[in-house]
Design an enzyme around this catalytic site. Structure first.
Site, PDB file in Angstrom:
ATOM      1  N   LYS A 144     -27.955  13.211 -26.816  1.00  0.00           N
ATOM      2  CA  LYS A 144     -28.786  13.703 -25.717  1.00  0.00           C
ATOM      3  C   LYS A 144     -30.138  14.228 -26.205  1.00  0.00           C
ATOM      4  O   LYS A 144     -30.374  14.377 -27.401  1.00  0.00           O
ATOM      5  CB  LYS A 144     -28.037  14.788 -24.937  1.00  0.00           C
ATOM      6  CG  LYS A 144     -26.776  14.282 -24.250  1.00  0.00           C
ATOM      7  CD  LYS A 144     -27.081  13.165 -23.271  1.00  0.00           C
ATOM      8  CE  LYS A 144     -25.887  12.750 -22.429  1.00  0.00           C
ATOM      9  NZ  LYS A 144     -24.823  12.074 -23.182  1.00  0.00           N
ATOM     10  N   GLN A 149     -24.408  16.511 -25.852  1.00  0.00           N
ATOM     11  CA  GLN A 149     -23.722  15.608 -26.782  1.00  0.00           C
ATOM     12  C   GLN A 149     -24.729  15.062 -27.799  1.00  0.00           C
ATOM     13  O   GLN A 149     -25.942  15.116 -27.592  1.00  0.00           O
ATOM     14  CB  GLN A 149     -23.041  14.498 -25.966  1.00  0.00           C
ATOM     15  CG  GLN A 149     -22.314  13.460 -26.775  1.00  0.00           C
ATOM     16  CD  GLN A 149     -23.190  12.268 -27.106  1.00  0.00           C
ATOM     17  OE1 GLN A 149     -24.258  12.067 -26.518  1.00  0.00           O
ATOM     18  NE2 GLN A 149     -22.763  11.466 -28.062  1.00  0.00           N
ATOM     19  N   PHE A 161     -22.240   6.746 -16.412  1.00  0.00           N
ATOM     20  CA  PHE A 161     -21.201   6.982 -17.407  1.00  0.00           C
ATOM     21  C   PHE A 161     -19.961   7.513 -16.703  1.00  0.00           C
ATOM     22  O   PHE A 161     -20.050   8.254 -15.729  1.00  0.00           O
ATOM     23  CB  PHE A 161     -21.707   7.977 -18.461  1.00  0.00           C
ATOM     24  CG  PHE A 161     -20.743   8.188 -19.590  1.00  0.00           C
ATOM     25  CD1 PHE A 161     -20.442   7.158 -20.469  1.00  0.00           C
ATOM     26  CD2 PHE A 161     -20.121   9.414 -19.771  1.00  0.00           C
ATOM     27  CE1 PHE A 161     -19.543   7.341 -21.510  1.00  0.00           C
ATOM     28  CE2 PHE A 161     -19.228   9.607 -20.811  1.00  0.00           C
ATOM     29  CZ  PHE A 161     -18.933   8.573 -21.685  1.00  0.00           C
ATOM     30  N   ASP A 200     -26.013  15.479 -11.601  1.00  0.00           N
ATOM     31  CA  ASP A 200     -25.634  15.135 -12.958  1.00  0.00           C
ATOM     32  C   ASP A 200     -26.944  14.933 -13.716  1.00  0.00           C
ATOM     33  O   ASP A 200     -27.575  13.879 -13.639  1.00  0.00           O
ATOM     34  CB  ASP A 200     -24.773  13.872 -12.984  1.00  0.00           C
ATOM     35  CG  ASP A 200     -24.287  13.509 -14.387  1.00  0.00           C
ATOM     36  OD1 ASP A 200     -24.924  13.952 -15.364  1.00  0.00           O
ATOM     37  OD2 ASP A 200     -23.292  12.773 -14.499  1.00  0.00           O
ATOM     38  N   ARG A 242     -10.852  35.278 -16.652  1.00  0.00           N
ATOM     39  CA  ARG A 242     -10.842  36.663 -17.135  1.00  0.00           C
ATOM     40  C   ARG A 242     -12.230  37.288 -17.049  1.00  0.00           C
ATOM     41  O   ARG A 242     -13.182  36.758 -17.627  1.00  0.00           O
ATOM     42  CB  ARG A 242     -10.350  36.687 -18.574  1.00  0.00           C
ATOM     43  CG  ARG A 242     -10.068  38.071 -19.127  1.00  0.00           C
ATOM     44  CD  ARG A 242      -9.588  37.952 -20.576  1.00  0.00           C
ATOM     45  NE  ARG A 242      -9.180  39.241 -21.098  1.00  0.00           N
ATOM     46  CZ  ARG A 242      -8.884  39.468 -22.368  1.00  0.00           C
ATOM     47  NH1 ARG A 242      -8.943  38.455 -23.247  1.00  0.00           N
ATOM     48  NH2 ARG A 242      -8.519  40.667 -22.784  1.00  0.00           N
ATOM     49  N   HIS A 266     -29.132  13.419 -18.350  1.00  0.00           N
ATOM     50  CA  HIS A 266     -30.267  12.681 -18.904  1.00  0.00           C
ATOM     51  C   HIS A 266     -31.595  13.382 -18.606  1.00  0.00           C
ATOM     52  O   HIS A 266     -32.645  12.841 -18.963  1.00  0.00           O
ATOM     53  CB  HIS A 266     -30.357  11.279 -18.304  1.00  0.00           C
ATOM     54  CG  HIS A 266     -29.166  10.419 -18.519  1.00  0.00           C
ATOM     55  ND1 HIS A 266     -29.065   9.145 -17.982  1.00  0.00           N
ATOM     56  CD2 HIS A 266     -28.027  10.614 -19.212  1.00  0.00           C
ATOM     57  CE1 HIS A 266     -27.908   8.613 -18.332  1.00  0.00           C
ATOM     58  NE2 HIS A 266     -27.246   9.493 -19.073  1.00  0.00           N
ATOM     59  N   ARG A 284     -15.681  27.904 -23.041  1.00  0.00           N
ATOM     60  CA  ARG A 284     -16.745  28.710 -23.634  1.00  0.00           C
ATOM     61  C   ARG A 284     -17.425  27.983 -24.798  1.00  0.00           C
ATOM     62  O   ARG A 284     -16.772  27.367 -25.637  1.00  0.00           O
ATOM     63  CB  ARG A 284     -16.189  30.047 -24.124  1.00  0.00           C
ATOM     64  CG  ARG A 284     -15.650  30.943 -23.015  1.00  0.00           C
ATOM     65  CD  ARG A 284     -15.180  32.279 -23.575  1.00  0.00           C
ATOM     66  NE  ARG A 284     -14.047  32.107 -24.477  1.00  0.00           N
ATOM     67  CZ  ARG A 284     -12.774  32.316 -24.141  1.00  0.00           C
ATOM     68  NH1 ARG A 284     -12.466  32.695 -22.897  1.00  0.00           N
ATOM     69  NH2 ARG A 284     -11.812  32.164 -25.031  1.00  0.00           N
ATOM     70  N   TYR A 341      -5.916  41.830 -19.684  1.00  0.00           N
ATOM     71  CA  TYR A 341      -5.489  40.480 -19.317  1.00  0.00           C
ATOM     72  C   TYR A 341      -5.274  40.343 -17.814  1.00  0.00           C
ATOM     73  O   TYR A 341      -4.294  39.770 -17.360  1.00  0.00           O
ATOM     74  CB  TYR A 341      -4.218  40.096 -20.088  1.00  0.00           C
ATOM     75  CG  TYR A 341      -4.427  40.174 -21.585  1.00  0.00           C
ATOM     76  CD1 TYR A 341      -5.148  39.184 -22.250  1.00  0.00           C
ATOM     77  CD2 TYR A 341      -3.945  41.257 -22.314  1.00  0.00           C
ATOM     78  CE1 TYR A 341      -5.383  39.271 -23.611  1.00  0.00           C
ATOM     79  CE2 TYR A 341      -4.172  41.351 -23.686  1.00  0.00           C
ATOM     80  CZ  TYR A 341      -4.888  40.359 -24.322  1.00  0.00           C
ATOM     81  OH  TYR A 341      -5.116  40.446 -25.663  1.00  0.00           O
TER      82      TYR A 341
END
Length: 386
Positions: A188, A185, A88, A159, A217, A162, A234, A224
């Site tokens: 999956k 996703q 992919f 990767d 951060r 799968h 996140r 900050y």
């Protein structure tokens, strides 16, 4: 042949009261952000433990997981990342979006995984990572890849989009000693619609990744003081609550898929002109994200017609991935200084797979044995007619 003869397949995604209870739990804790809630933290611990990794970091999606993994390893402008040509597009674009050049290499014609010898040939002084993709949940040759990494000093990024729950010679993905990136996703093996995770073998890489996934951060910062460059990758508390439930049923589903693939692959192998994917036997627990097979010698047009006919009958079929160099997206940024024709010459197996590969959604492998047999009969009829 009519629609009433179609096999019955379970719906996907699957869910029950575990997901409902998790969503309510996340809602009622009153904090829906990972910094104030507990669902993301709990999911990361559970996912890391399930895969044998010291550290897991949940992120927004699988593509971001790959980008973050590569960034932590120093991939950026002026560097190269070796990727399989048959995958992919996120595998290559994760490197390209960081300003690196994606270098496609051929895959094995049977496992559809990266050809380690071709990867070795592609290593240069600019190579910063080698990215095996565990195609359909059959792991790439991790023994040979580990040796290549040790010999060249180039780290691996698995990767594993799968490969949730898969094992290589008894070792879980997180026990293989390299960074691994996952996707959650909608299609999956476990899902919250979107989401991703990265497994890290040591604390230093994890801490670097945590900062980069949270705008640079530190977790306890109140002024900050962004310490390094990053982005907002996140995961939210609701998605994490769903993924905790999905993880609990993963192994049982994998066991069912494995039994059904043993049956289906044998049936496919008996069909004239059909060749099922053959995983490396050292993948002793494949996760079976897809049921993949080839029709060697078929034209791409006829392959697409076979897929369309299977879908019409009710079999969730898809055309195989297009070789990444056969897409316009690959050439927009971070492409090697060559041509599609030259890459096709170097990657004959990936090029052939672009034309003759078909895959079935993994929910097929959760069907009954009778429906598996009926699926094979339908494939035989449709391929024969083509």
């Amino acid at each position: 042949m009519n629609a009433r003869q179609a096999p019955e397949f379970p719906q996907w995604p699957q869910y029950d009261d575990d997901e409902r209870e998790g969503l309510i739990r996340a809602l009622e804790q009153g904090q829906w952000w990972r910094m104030g809630g507990s669902e993301v933290d709990s999911f990361e611990r559970e996912f890391a433990e399930h895969h044998g990794a010291p550290h897991a970091l949940a992120v927004t999606n699988g593509t971001h997981a790959l980008e973050l993994a590569l960034q932590v390893l120093g991939v950026g402008p002026g560097s190269e990342v070796i990727v399989p040509a048959f995958t992919f597009i996120s595998s290559s674009q994760a490197a390209q979006r960081l300003g690196a050049v994606a270098v496609p290499v051929d895959v094995d014609e049977h496992t559809f995984n990266i050809d380690v010898a071709r990867a070795a040939d592609a290593v240069t002084p600019r190579t910063r990572a080698i990215m095996p993709v565990h195609m359909a949940g059959f792991l790439a040759d991790m023994d040979a890849l580990d040796k290549l990494s040790a010999d060249t000093g180039v780290p691996l990024v698995q990767d594993a989009a799968h490969a949730h729950g898969a094992r290589w010679q008894g070792k879980r993905v997180g026990e293989l000693g390299s960074v691994a990136a996952f996707s959650f996703q909608n299609g999956k093996l476990m899902t919250a619609g979107e989401g991703g995770a990265v497994l890290f073998p040591d604390a230093e890489m994890y801490e670097n990744a945590f900062l980069r996934h949270s705008c640079g951060r530190p977790k306890t910062d109140r002024r900050y003081l962004h310490s390094i460059a990053g982005s907002n990758l996140r995961l939210n508390e609701f998605s994490a609550s769903v993924l905790r439930a999905q993880l609990r049923r993963l192994d049982g589903q994998i066991a069912t898929r494995h039994q059904r693939w043993e049956l289906l692959s044998g049936l496919l192998d008996s069909i004239d002109g059909v060749v099922p994917q053959r995983g490396d036997e050292r993948t002793d627990v494949p996760s079976h994200y897809m049921a993949m097979f080839r029709v060697p010698g078929i034209s791409e047009e006829k392959r697409n017609a076979v897929v369309d006919r299977l879908v019409e009958i009710g079999v969730p079929a898809f055309a195989g991935f297009r070789a990444i160099y056969r897409t316009d997206a690959f050439w927009e940024i971070g492409a090697p200084d060559t041509t599609p024709e030259e890459l096709a010459r170097r990657c004959p197996h990936a090029d052939a797979l672009s034309q003759d590969c078909i895959w079935l959604h993994h929910r097929v492998l959760l069907a009954s044995e009778g429906d598996i047999r009926r699926t094979a009969e339908i494939i035989a009829d449709v391929v024969g007619a083509a």
